[in-house]
Design a protein around this motif. Sequence first.
Motif, PDB file in Angstrom:
ATOM      1  N   ILE A 158      64.029  15.160  48.101  1.00 36.18           N
ATOM      2  CA  ILE A 158      63.547  16.127  49.093  1.00 36.18           C
ATOM      3  C   ILE A 158      62.430  15.558  49.953  1.00 36.18           C
ATOM      4  N   ASN A 159      61.738  14.509  49.487  1.00 34.47           N
ATOM      5  CA  ASN A 159      60.645  13.929  50.282  1.00 34.47           C
ATOM      6  C   ASN A 159      61.011  12.577  50.885  1.00 34.47           C
ATOM      7  N   ASN A 160      62.286  12.203  50.781  1.00 39.24           N
ATOM      8  CA  ASN A 160      62.721  10.920  51.335  1.00 39.24           C
ATOM      9  C   ASN A 160      63.006  11.026  52.828  1.00 39.24           C
ATOM     10  N   ASP A 161      62.809   9.908  53.505  1.00 33.71           N
ATOM     11  CA  ASP A 161      63.067   9.818  54.942  1.00 33.71           C
ATOM     12  C   ASP A 161      64.090   8.714  55.176  1.00 33.71           C
ATOM     13  N   LEU A 162      64.979   8.947  56.120  1.00 27.49           N
ATOM     14  CA  LEU A 162      66.028   7.966  56.397  1.00 27.49           C
ATOM     15  C   LEU A 162      65.478   6.657  56.933  1.00 27.49           C
ATOM     16  N   SER A 163      64.192   6.613  57.237  1.00 26.48           N
ATOM     17  CA  SER A 163      63.600   5.349  57.686  1.00 26.48           C
ATOM     18  C   SER A 163      63.498   4.342  56.540  1.00 26.48           C
ATOM     19  N   PHE A 164      63.442   4.828  55.275  1.00 29.78           N
ATOM     20  CA  PHE A 164      63.375   3.879  54.156  1.00 29.78           C
ATOM     21  C   PHE A 164      64.533   4.054  53.166  1.00 29.78           C
ATOM     22  N   THR A 165      65.378   5.056  53.358  1.00 27.20           N
ATOM     23  CA  THR A 165      66.574   5.182  52.538  1.00 27.20           C
ATOM     24  C   THR A 165      67.769   5.214  53.481  1.00 27.20           C
ATOM     25  N   ASN A 166      68.921   5.641  53.027  1.00 24.23           N
ATOM     26  CA  ASN A 166      70.073   5.697  53.921  1.00 24.23           C
ATOM     27  C   ASN A 166      70.904   6.937  53.636  1.00 24.23           C
ATOM     28  N   SER A 167      71.985   7.095  54.369  1.00 26.47           N
ATOM     29  CA  SER A 167      72.774   8.321  54.289  1.00 26.47           C
ATOM     30  C   SER A 167      73.546   8.440  52.986  1.00 26.47           C
ATOM     31  N   ASN A 168      73.533   7.428  52.138  1.00 28.30           N
ATOM     32  CA  ASN A 168      74.141   7.547  50.814  1.00 28.30           C
ATOM     33  C   ASN A 168      73.213   8.254  49.827  1.00 28.30           C
ATOM     34  N   ASP A 169      71.987   8.501  50.246  1.00 34.87           N
ATOM     35  CA  ASP A 169      71.039   9.208  49.388  1.00 34.87           C
ATOM     36  C   ASP A 169      71.455  10.671  49.259  1.00 34.87           C
ATOM     37  N   VAL A 170      70.949  11.320  48.201  1.00 37.58           N
ATOM     38  CA  VAL A 170      71.209  12.741  47.974  1.00 37.58           C
ATOM     39  C   VAL A 170      69.943  13.516  48.304  1.00 37.58           C
ATOM     40  N   PHE A 171      70.084  14.572  49.094  1.00 38.87           N
ATOM     41  CA  PHE A 171      68.945  15.385  49.492  1.00 38.87           C
ATOM     42  C   PHE A 171      69.130  16.804  48.947  1.00 38.87           C
ATOM     43  N   GLY A 172      68.235  17.232  48.056  1.00 38.59           N
ATOM     44  CA  GLY A 172      68.348  18.548  47.431  1.00 38.59           C
ATOM     45  C   GLY A 172      68.050  19.673  48.397  1.00 38.59           C
ATOM     46  N   ARG A 173      68.580  20.845  48.069  1.00 38.70           N
ATOM     47  CA  ARG A 173      68.337  22.048  48.863  1.00 38.70           C
ATOM     48  C   ARG A 173      68.051  23.205  47.919  1.00 38.70           C
ATOM     49  N   ASP A 174      67.545  24.296  48.489  1.00 41.12           N
ATOM     50  CA  ASP A 174      67.243  25.487  47.705  1.00 41.12           C
ATOM     51  C   ASP A 174      68.546  26.092  47.181  1.00 41.12           C
ATOM     52  N   LEU A 175      68.548  26.499  45.910  1.00 44.09           N
ATOM     53  CA  LEU A 175      69.744  27.031  45.267  1.00 44.09           C
ATOM     54  C   LEU A 175      69.442  28.345  44.578  1.00 44.09           C
ATOM     55  N   ASP A 176      70.457  29.178  44.480  1.00 48.10           N
ATOM     56  CA  ASP A 176      70.354  30.457  43.776  1.00 48.10           C
ATOM     57  C   ASP A 176      70.616  30.219  42.281  1.00 48.10           C
ATOM     58  N   PHE A 177      70.539  31.293  41.501  1.00 45.78           N
ATOM     59  CA  PHE A 177      70.853  31.217  40.084  1.00 45.78           C
ATOM     60  C   PHE A 177      72.297  30.757  39.876  1.00 45.78           C
ATOM     61  N   GLY A 178      72.509  29.999  38.802  1.00 48.38           N
ATOM     62  CA  GLY A 178      73.858  29.815  38.303  1.00 48.38           C
ATOM     63  C   GLY A 178      74.235  31.034  37.490  1.00 48.38           C
ATOM     64  N   LYS A 179      75.488  31.502  37.630  1.00 47.82           N
ATOM     65  CA  LYS A 179      75.868  32.767  37.008  1.00 47.82           C
ATOM     66  C   LYS A 179      77.170  32.615  36.233  1.00 47.82           C
ATOM     67  N   THR A 180      77.230  33.305  35.103  1.00 48.13           N
ATOM     68  CA  THR A 180      78.425  33.352  34.272  1.00 48.13           C
ATOM     69  C   THR A 180      78.677  34.796  33.862  1.00 48.13           C
ATOM     70  N   ILE A 181      79.937  35.225  33.923  1.00 47.28           N
ATOM     71  CA  ILE A 181      80.338  36.518  33.363  1.00 47.28           C
ATOM     72  C   ILE A 181      81.129  36.236  32.097  1.00 47.28           C
ATOM     73  N   LEU A 182      80.665  36.776  30.992  1.00 45.55           N
ATOM     74  CA  LEU A 182      81.281  36.488  29.706  1.00 45.55           C
ATOM     75  C   LEU A 182      81.846  37.767  29.103  1.00 45.55           C
ATOM     76  N   PHE A 183      83.112  37.712  28.718  1.00 47.34           N
ATOM     77  CA  PHE A 183      83.748  38.828  28.021  1.00 47.34           C
ATOM     78  C   PHE A 183      84.319  38.297  26.714  1.00 47.34           C
ATOM     79  N   GLU A 184      83.981  38.948  25.620  1.00 47.85           N
ATOM     80  CA  GLU A 184      84.426  38.476  24.306  1.00 47.85           C
ATOM     81  C   GLU A 184      85.055  39.629  23.536  1.00 47.85           C
ATOM     82  N   PHE A 185      86.195  39.352  22.921  1.00 49.68           N
ATOM     83  CA  PHE A 185      86.892  40.362  22.134  1.00 49.68           C
ATOM     84  C   PHE A 185      87.333  39.697  20.835  1.00 49.68           C
TER      85      PHE A 185
END
Length: 741
Positions: free
Chosen positions: A714-741
């Motif tokens: 998130i603090n990297n700049d393309l001036s010292f890295t390249n477009s193969n780098d991964v840039f994180g972004r804001d994400l919501d909760f991961g969610k699961t719906i579980l049904f058990e019988f």
Amino acid sequence: MMHRVRSALSRFLGTAVVTALALFVTVVPAAAQQTTGKVEGTVTDQAGVALANAQLFVAGTSFGAVTNDKGYYFINNVPVGSYTLRAQFIGYAPTEVRDVRIFGGQTITQDIKLAPSAIQVSGLTVTAASNPIVPRDQVASKSIVSGDLVNNLPIDDVRNVIALQPGVVESGVVGGVSIRGGRPGEANVYIDGASVRLTNGGNMGGQRITLGTNSVEEASVTTGALGVEFSDAQSGVISFTTRSGGQALKGNVSYETDQPFGDAISFGYNRFEGSLGGPVFGNLRFFASGVLQGQLTDFRQKGAENAPFFSVGGVDQVVVDSTASGGASSVTLPEFVQYSGQCGQFGSSATPLSQAIANNYGVSCQGVRRPMNWSNTLQAQGKLSYSYGNGSSVSLTGLAQGQQSRNFPGTNIDAPGLYTGTHSWQRLAVLNLTHSAFKSAERELAINLNLSWARDRSIFGPLDPQSELATRDPTMGVTFKTLQFSGFPNFPFPIGDDIIRNIRSGAGLRVPMLNNGTIDAGQPFRLNPYGMQSGAWSTSGSNTGGTLLSETRLGGRLVVDWQANRFHRFTLGGDAKKTDLSYWQDGSLNRQIFMNAYVVHPVQYGLFAADRLDLGDVVIEVGARYDYYDSRTLFAKTPGRIFTNPDWNVDAATDPAIYQQMLADTNIFQPSKGHHTISPRLRVSFPITEQTDFRLSYSHQVQTPEFTTLLTGINNDLSFTNSNDVFGRDLDFGKTILFEF
């Protein structure tokens, strides 16, 4: 039997309809503390007549109860463990039921019959408890393992017992398991009610701190729908409860080793473990344990003893390099000896040199082991527990752990400057308080408080030359010397906001030795002194990359527990966690490409409520929880463009005021936002017979995103890295719906 089934089924269906409607009308959920359980039952005479006002005590504690007019009693919030339950009533001989096992979050039914006696103190009836395999109110799939079994299993990590449970699969990643098909890291982990999973745990389960096998009172894994008291988990929950001292002073010492069985199968494994616990005075108990474990090499697969590795043994010869700049110079060529495998596979008796090679220069081979590849663990744990009043208790748990290891050099065997190691250490303190504010024969109001402080830190990098020489071959794989690292001479640990400011500004200290080419791995003098492949056999340099992690977590949970009557148990509570997280990782100590660095202070909190309706033959729990989290992070509005963004002021590198203005500029940064969600839960247990149980559950389960994914680059700049780098972004909760019988 069929009449009982039909009667219970009719009650179940009727109650289920009412409860399902209540789920949509109101939220009245309940959550039992997983470090405590409940015992209930009836006290009668030999003819089955209920005895009102009979007294019951949990021996060695302040927990007790008085029966109501129907002979019914209950004792809530009893710490997990095995106890002796004592019942007494005027005109009857006292009766003790021994080895009553209290399971975390479950209800144990223990009925007691008293025999008439002219003198109360004469005679004592002693019976053994018949503990259920599956508690009747277990409303979700859950495996419970007692500490005695954990201590007797041939394991050296309590997490191994979790992998033996139904629905749990070892993922093949160190420290991680998959529960019901979930990814490693989707299960939250608790020790004495405090979450110990790292915020920055990666996809490896995220739990670094663990317990000694002799210090566990109970281990459990919930693979079904989770109760509302559990947060931050999509696929399940793993819970450990530590031992408390008993009424008598007890201890044990154990030692394990594989060294007597020969180098072909010995990894140089040695483990020392000991514990001691007992009373201090009154109801105050203590427990302490320690573990010291060493191993001379990583585990390797079968047949590895036939794959030889070589190590530097001494000086072979000194030659003159006439091509060296500045004139001829002397070059020392190392002597290589076989370290692993079976000696005598090379050389012959043809010449003295061939004989020396066949004899491995007088050095013994180490079988399956690899050189300079050891690891060790040092762990200390303690707990103080005290019960007071009528069903109140407090406990304080402390845990300190450290691991050190050296990584096998591989093709860098002739370049000590490239030898690397890892040092990580963890600390945990947990306070549990259960205060019974009001109690009668049928009702109780209690306050449960859980506070925790945890710190995880680790360093990976090239070793300091003196530390490297002093720790090459520790006895039994155990060393008390702290590894020292040479790759971070003037670099702060943990990193702070000043390093992040420099990275965002493209100026100042960002990596330990920026653009210092002298530390790159190479082959000075003759390129291939032994005919090795060019570039694959380094003989100099110290540029290996490094990682610095520091994570401190403050957590708390407050629960109001109201046993309204024999059937309803309500809970209302909330939890919160604040994290201080700093992370720096780079594959090179002198370049910034693909670097990963951030300092953040995320917050999480939740509110929950539940009602557990216990009808005896049917147990229904309905509830919901509200979760909120904010990573409190700044993301580049255009990924990879910070100080090369046209709106960036270059003076921000030297002027703090201008830097703060740049952080607030929405053309450059996009701040994270708070995320929130509501997750309902419905869980039902219907024991048909003593051996047959029916469960039905439905739940929404949520988890905050793993921060290694969220914050990468998130603090990297393309001036010292390249477009193969991964840039994180804001994400919501991961969610699961579980049904058990």
